[in-house]
Design a protein around this motif. Structure first.
Motif, PDB file in Angstrom:
ATOM      1  N   SER A 108       4.193 -12.593   1.311  1.00 37.03           N
ATOM      2  CA  SER A 108       4.671 -11.358   1.214  1.00 37.03           C
ATOM      3  C   SER A 108       4.054 -11.022  -0.381  1.00 37.03           C
ATOM      4  CB  SER A 108       6.052 -11.700  -0.274  1.00 37.03           C
ATOM      5  OG  SER A 108       6.597 -10.938  -1.335  1.00 37.03           O
ATOM      6  N   LEU A 109       3.056 -11.266  -1.419  1.00 37.90           N
ATOM      7  CA  LEU A 109       1.826 -10.757  -1.715  1.00 37.90           C
ATOM      8  C   LEU A 109       0.763 -10.227  -1.237  1.00 37.90           C
ATOM      9  CD1 LEU A 109       1.160 -14.351  -3.872  1.00 37.90           C
ATOM     10  CD2 LEU A 109       1.374 -12.064  -4.477  1.00 37.90           C
ATOM     11  N   THR A 142       2.382  -6.365  -0.418  1.00 38.83           N
ATOM     12  CA  THR A 142       2.102  -6.168  -2.235  1.00 38.83           C
ATOM     13  C   THR A 142       0.627  -5.315  -1.957  1.00 38.83           C
ATOM     14  OG1 THR A 142       3.199  -7.689  -3.006  1.00 38.83           O
ATOM     15  CG2 THR A 142       2.178  -7.132  -4.375  1.00 38.83           C
ATOM     16  N   VAL A 143      -0.070  -5.417  -1.468  1.00 41.72           N
ATOM     17  CA  VAL A 143      -1.442  -5.441  -1.762  1.00 41.72           C
ATOM     18  C   VAL A 143      -2.088  -4.899  -0.001  1.00 41.72           C
ATOM     19  CG1 VAL A 143      -2.682  -7.000  -3.779  1.00 41.72           C
ATOM     20  CG2 VAL A 143      -2.853  -7.816  -1.404  1.00 41.72           C
ATOM     21  N   ARG A 175      -8.971  -6.196  -2.715  1.00 44.18           N
ATOM     22  CA  ARG A 175      -7.205  -6.480  -2.284  1.00 44.18           C
ATOM     23  C   ARG A 175      -6.449  -7.831  -2.287  1.00 44.18           C
ATOM     24  NH1 ARG A 175      -4.725  -1.776  -0.362  1.00 44.18           N
ATOM     25  NH2 ARG A 175      -5.603  -0.047  -0.518  1.00 44.18           N
ATOM     26  N   ALA A 200      -4.492 -10.105  -4.753  1.00 38.54           N
ATOM     27  CA  ALA A 200      -3.199 -10.639  -4.097  1.00 38.54           C
ATOM     28  C   ALA A 200      -3.361 -12.008  -5.055  1.00 38.54           C
ATOM     29  CB  ALA A 200      -2.839 -11.266  -2.526  1.00 38.54           C
ATOM     30  N   LYS A 246       2.497 -14.514 -10.913  1.00 41.05           N
ATOM     31  CA  LYS A 246       3.340 -13.416 -11.705  1.00 41.05           C
ATOM     32  C   LYS A 246       2.503 -13.746 -12.893  1.00 41.05           C
ATOM     33  CE  LYS A 246       7.188 -13.776  -8.709  1.00 41.05           C
ATOM     34  NZ  LYS A 246       8.461 -14.165  -8.329  1.00 41.05           N
ATOM     35  N   ASP A 267      -0.044   1.381  -9.195  1.00 40.43           N
ATOM     36  CA  ASP A 267       1.660   0.933  -8.548  1.00 40.43           C
ATOM     37  C   ASP A 267       1.679  -0.335  -9.045  1.00 40.43           C
ATOM     38  OD1 ASP A 267       1.317   3.971  -7.818  1.00 40.43           O
ATOM     39  OD2 ASP A 267       0.844   2.710  -5.774  1.00 40.43           O
ATOM     40  N   LEU A 268       0.870  -1.152  -8.976  1.00 41.82           N
ATOM     41  CA  LEU A 268       1.479  -2.619  -9.667  1.00 41.82           C
ATOM     42  C   LEU A 268       1.584  -2.820 -10.894  1.00 41.82           C
ATOM     43  CD1 LEU A 268      -1.777  -4.700  -7.527  1.00 41.82           C
ATOM     44  CD2 LEU A 268       1.024  -4.312  -6.558  1.00 41.82           C
ATOM     45  N   GLU A 292       5.404  -1.173 -10.754  1.00 40.67           N
ATOM     46  CA  GLU A 292       6.182  -2.561 -10.653  1.00 40.67           C
ATOM     47  C   GLU A 292       6.450  -3.446 -11.557  1.00 40.67           C
ATOM     48  OE1 GLU A 292       5.278  -2.617  -6.519  1.00 40.67           O
ATOM     49  OE2 GLU A 292       4.133  -0.999  -6.485  1.00 40.67           O
ATOM     50  N   MET A 293       5.150  -4.137 -11.891  1.00 43.99           N
ATOM     51  CA  MET A 293       5.487  -5.430 -12.603  1.00 43.99           C
ATOM     52  C   MET A 293       5.652  -5.456 -13.976  1.00 43.99           C
ATOM     53  SD  MET A 293       3.151  -7.858  -9.689  1.00 43.99           S
ATOM     54  CE  MET A 293       3.214  -7.738  -8.133  1.00 43.99           C
TER      55      MET A 293
END
Length: 328
Positions: free
Chosen positions: A138-139, A142-143, A164, A168, A174, A201-202, A205-206
Motif C-alpha cells: 500500500s505504501l 502511494t508513491v 520514492r 514511502a 504515518k 499530493d501527499l 491527502e495526509m
C-alpha cells in the motif's frame, strides 16, 4: 501565535561542532528562530554550507543541538536553558526525514520491502505477516511503485524511484511532520517536478507538515507557504513565499532571486543579475557584526560592530539588516 496552530517552534537554535585536533569551533547554526504551522510547508533556502541541513537534523535531534529550545505539537523536546532533553522514541513516529541522496540513504543489502517495512517492525505496526506485506504494498502504491518492486534491491532503481522508496519509508509510520532535506537536488530536472508534485499530493491527502530544505529558490517557491533565507548559519529573512519573491528586503535574498533562471529571453535580458563579491566566509571564523557584511554592497562600520536584529518589518515579514532604508 496561539500554541495550537504551530506544529513546530524553534527558538534561538544553535549547533556548533568542534574542529578535530584544534580548539576551533564551526558555527553551523547560530541563533535561528522560526515556527511552522500545522499543514503548511516552510521552505529553507541558502547556498551550500549555510546550515540548512544541520538545522533540519538538529530539529529531529539526529544531532544534539548546542543550545536553544524546540517545541513540537505543544511539547518541549529540547530546552538547553533548563537542561531538558525529551525521550525521542515517541516522537520518531511523528517526525520523519527524507534524505538528500537517494543512493546513499538506502541499504543496498535490503530489499525495498524490508527497507519500507523496517519502521513497521520497529514500532510494531502490524499483527500478522500478511498485514505487514499489505501495508508495504500500500505504501509503495502511494508513491507510484507496484508490488513487484518490493522484492527488488535499491541498485535496480533509478534515482527518482529510489527517492520514492525513501518517501514511502518516511510515510510508513504515518508522521505529522517531515523534514525534506534537498529531496530533489540529486535528481534529473524532468523527475524533480514529479517528486515535488507528489509531495504536494501527499500533503493534501495526509495533512502533512513539511520543512522543505533546498538551494533552488524556484522549487522552494513552488511548494512553500513561507520561506526562510539562511546565510552562514543565520536566518536573514523570512516571509510568505510571494512576499519573499516580489518584495524581498535583504540584499542576499535579492541576489538569490536574481539568479533564478527565467524562461522568457526578453525578460531574462532585462533582469539584472546581482553578482555578490567574494566568497562565503568560513563558519569557523565568521565575520563580526552582520554575517553578510563581507559581501554586501551596503556594508559600513555599523555592520562590522553590531549584529542586526532579526525583526518584523511588515506583518509576517522578518529581516535582519541595518540598512533597510537604503534598500527600499
Amino acid at each position: 501565535m496561539s500554541e495550537n496552530t504551530n506544529l513546530l517552534e524553534v527558538q534561538h537554535l544553535k549547533q556548533y561542532f568542534p574542529v578535530a585536533g584544534t580548539k576551533k569551533i564551526v558555527h553551523a547554526v547560530d541563533d535561528v528562530s522560526f515556527f511552522i504551522k500545522k499543514g503548511e510547508t516552510f521552505g529553507l533556502v541558502g547556498e551550500s554550507g549555510c546550515g540548512k541541513t544541520t538545522t533540519g537534523r538538529a530539529i529531529l535531534r539526529l544531532n544534539e543541538p548546542t543550545a536553544g529550545k524546540i517545541i513540537f505539537d505543544g511539547e518541549t523536546i529540547f530546552d538547553s536553558e533548563n537542561n531538558f532533553k525529551a525521550d525521542m522514541r515517541p516522537f520518531r513516529r511523528k517526525m520523519q526525514i527524507v534524505f538528500q541522496d537517494p543512493y546513499a540513504s538506502l541499504d543496498p543489502r535490503m530489499t525495498v520491502g524490508d527497507i519500507v517495512g523496517e519502521a513497521l517492525d520497529i514500532h510494531k505496526l502490524y499483527s500478522t505477516k500478511a498485514e505487514r506485506r499489505e501495508k508495504i504494498i500500500s505504501l509503495l502504491a502511494t508513491v507510484g511503485l507496484n508490488s513487484e518492486h518490493a522484492n527488488r534491491y535499491p541498485h535496480e532503481f533509478s534515482g527518482g524511484q529510489r527517492q520514492r522508496i525513501g518517501i514511502a519509508r518516511a510515510l510508513a509510520v504515518k508522521p505529522q511532520f517531515i523534514v525534506c532535506d534537498e529531496p530533489v537536488s540529486a535528481l534529473d530536472v524532468s523527475i524533480q517536478a514529479q517528486v515535488v508534485n507528489m509531495f504536494e499530493d501527499l500533503q493534501q491527502e495526509m495533512g502533512l507538515t513539511y520543512l522543505f530544505i533546498a538551494h533552488d529558490l524556484s522549487v522552494v517557491n513552488h511548494i512553500s507557504n513561507r520561506i526562510g533565507v539562511m546565510y552562514l548559519g543565520h536566518l536573514v529573512e523570512m516571509a510568505e513565499s510571494d512576499e519573499i519573491i516580489f518584495h524581498s528586503a535583504h540584499p542576499y535574498t535579492r541576489s538569490l532571486i536574481s539568479a533564478v533562471p527565467i524562461a522568457d529571453p526578453r525578460t531574462a535580458r532585462a533582469n539584472k543579475r546581482i553578482i555578490l563579491e567574494g566568497d562565503v566566509p568560513s563558519p569557523v571564523n565568521p565575520p563580526s557584526g552582520c554575517p553578510f557584511r563581507t559581501r554586501c554592497p551596503y556594508a559600513d562600520s555599523v555592520c562590522a560592530e553590531q549584529k542586526p536584529e532579526f525583526k518584523e518589518i511588515t506583518s509576517g515579514h522578518y529581516c535582519a539588516c541595518h540598512h533597510l532604508d537604503k534598500l527600499n
